[in-house]
Design an enzyme around this catalytic site. Structure first.
Site, short mmCIF file in Angstrom:
data_model
loop_
_atom_site.label_atom_id
_atom_site.label_comp_id
_atom_site.label_asym_id
_atom_site.label_seq_id
_atom_site.Cartn_x
_atom_site.Cartn_y
_atom_site.Cartn_z
CG HIS A 269 10.93 -2.34 4.74
ND1 HIS A 269 9.58 -2.16 4.66
CD2 HIS A 269 11.11 -3.57 5.28
CE1 HIS A 269 8.96 -3.21 5.16
NE2 HIS A 269 9.87 -4.09 5.53
CB SER B 40 12.61 4.29 5.14
OG SER B 40 11.56 3.46 5.62
NE ARG C 21 3.89 6.45 1.67
CZ ARG C 21 4.19 5.26 2.11
NH1 ARG C 21 4.62 4.33 1.29
NH2 ARG C 21 4.04 4.98 3.38
CE1 TYR D 100 8.80 5.01 3.23
CE2 TYR D 100 7.23 6.82 3.14
CZ TYR D 100 7.74 5.71 3.78
OH TYR D 100 7.21 5.30 4.98
N PRO E 186 0.79 -1.23 0.00
CG PRO E 186 -0.14 -1.14 2.12
CD PRO E 186 0.51 -2.07 1.16
CG ASN E 187 -0.21 4.31 1.31
OD1 ASN E 187 -1.22 4.79 0.79
ND2 ASN E 187 -0.21 3.81 2.53
NE ARG F 55 7.13 4.30 9.97
CZ ARG F 55 6.04 4.44 9.20
NH1 ARG F 55 5.63 3.44 8.45
NH2 ARG F 55 5.39 5.58 9.16
CD GLU G 144 9.57 -7.62 5.02
OE1 GLU G 144 9.04 -8.75 5.11
OE2 GLU G 144 9.44 -6.73 5.87
CG ASN H 236 8.38 -2.00 0.33
OD1 ASN H 236 7.87 -2.13 1.45
ND2 ASN H 236 8.97 -0.89 -0.05
NE ARG I 16 10.26 6.12 8.69
CZ ARG I 16 9.28 5.92 7.79
NH1 ARG I 16 9.39 4.90 6.94
NH2 ARG I 16 8.26 6.73 7.73
CG ASP J 41 -0.26 -17.42 8.16
OD1 ASP J 41 0.75 -17.56 8.88
OD2 ASP J 41 -1.42 -17.37 8.61
CB ALA K 277 1.52 0.03 6.40
C1 DQA Z 1 8.21 1.07 3.87
C2 DQA Z 1 8.30 1.26 5.39
C3 DQA Z 1 6.96 1.03 6.06
O1 DQA Z 1 7.07 1.22 7.47
C4 DQA Z 1 5.94 2.01 5.53
O2 DQA Z 1 4.67 1.75 6.09
C5 DQA Z 1 5.88 2.02 4.04
C6 DQA Z 1 7.13 1.94 3.28
C7 DQA Z 1 9.54 1.41 3.17
O3 DQA Z 1 9.69 1.02 2.03
O4 DQA Z 1 10.41 2.08 3.76
O5 DQA Z 1 4.82 2.20 3.45
O6 DQA Z 1 7.92 -0.29 3.60
#
Ligand code: DQA
Length: 142
Positions: free
Chosen positions: A101, A103, A18, A23, A10-11, A112, A99, A75, A108, A88, A78
């Site tokens: 991220h 950031s 954003r 990011y 998401p996002n 998180r 995985e 990624n 942070r 799962d 959230a």
């Molecule tokens: C994120 C870090 C997450 O905590 C956050 O909710 C995101 C982006 C990152 O790529 O740094 O949406 O996954």
């Protein structure tokens, strides 16, 4: 030909707009293009998938079971911090899970620090910014 699936949660469809100071300033489609350009001399196939919906992400992970991937790169955004459903699903897949991220979530907010989906991942890459997707794939080619 090595096959990779990249899932963004998401996002992340709004990358570039954003919180760019956290990011980065490139959009997801610019990152996709630049990543593919950097990989042009490698025998790789990359499927990019993004969804803001937990169930769609879970379904895409389930579908990947039959895709003979080199690695699934995710990624979860959230959802990383609270989705048992995605955890799962990641535990089921027979290939490597990376995985990422953009950031470094450890530096942070406290909320998180909970890392659920990471418990279903083999490799965690954090804080590398928008090159993270390229670096995740490249790490599997060298
Ligand atoms: C994120 C870090 C997450 O905590 C956050 O909710 C995101 C982006 C990152 O790529 O740094 O949406 O996954």
């Amino acid at each position: 030909m090595k096959k990779f699936l990249i899932i963004n949660g998401p996002n992340l469809n709004l990358l570039g707009k954003r919180e760019p100071e956290i990011y980065g300033d490139r959009s997801l489609s610019e990152i996709e293009d630049e990543t593919m350009d950097k990989l042009k001399n490698f025998e790789v196939e990359v499927d990019w998938f993004q969804s803001n919906i937990e169930g769609e992400i879970i379904s895409r992970i389930g579908e990947s079971m039959g895709e003979n991937l080199e690695a699934l790169i995710i990624n979860p955004a959230a959802y990383a911090h609270y989705s048992i459903g995605i955890l799962d699903a990641l535990k089921m897949v027979p290939f490597k899970v990376i995985e990422v991220h953009l950031s470094n979530t450890n530096k942070r907010e406290d909320y998180r620090r909970a890392k659920l989906t990471a418990q279903g991942s083999d490799i965690i890459m954090e804080g590398l910014g928008q090159d993270a997707y390229f670096l995740a794939i490249y790490s599997q080619l060298i």
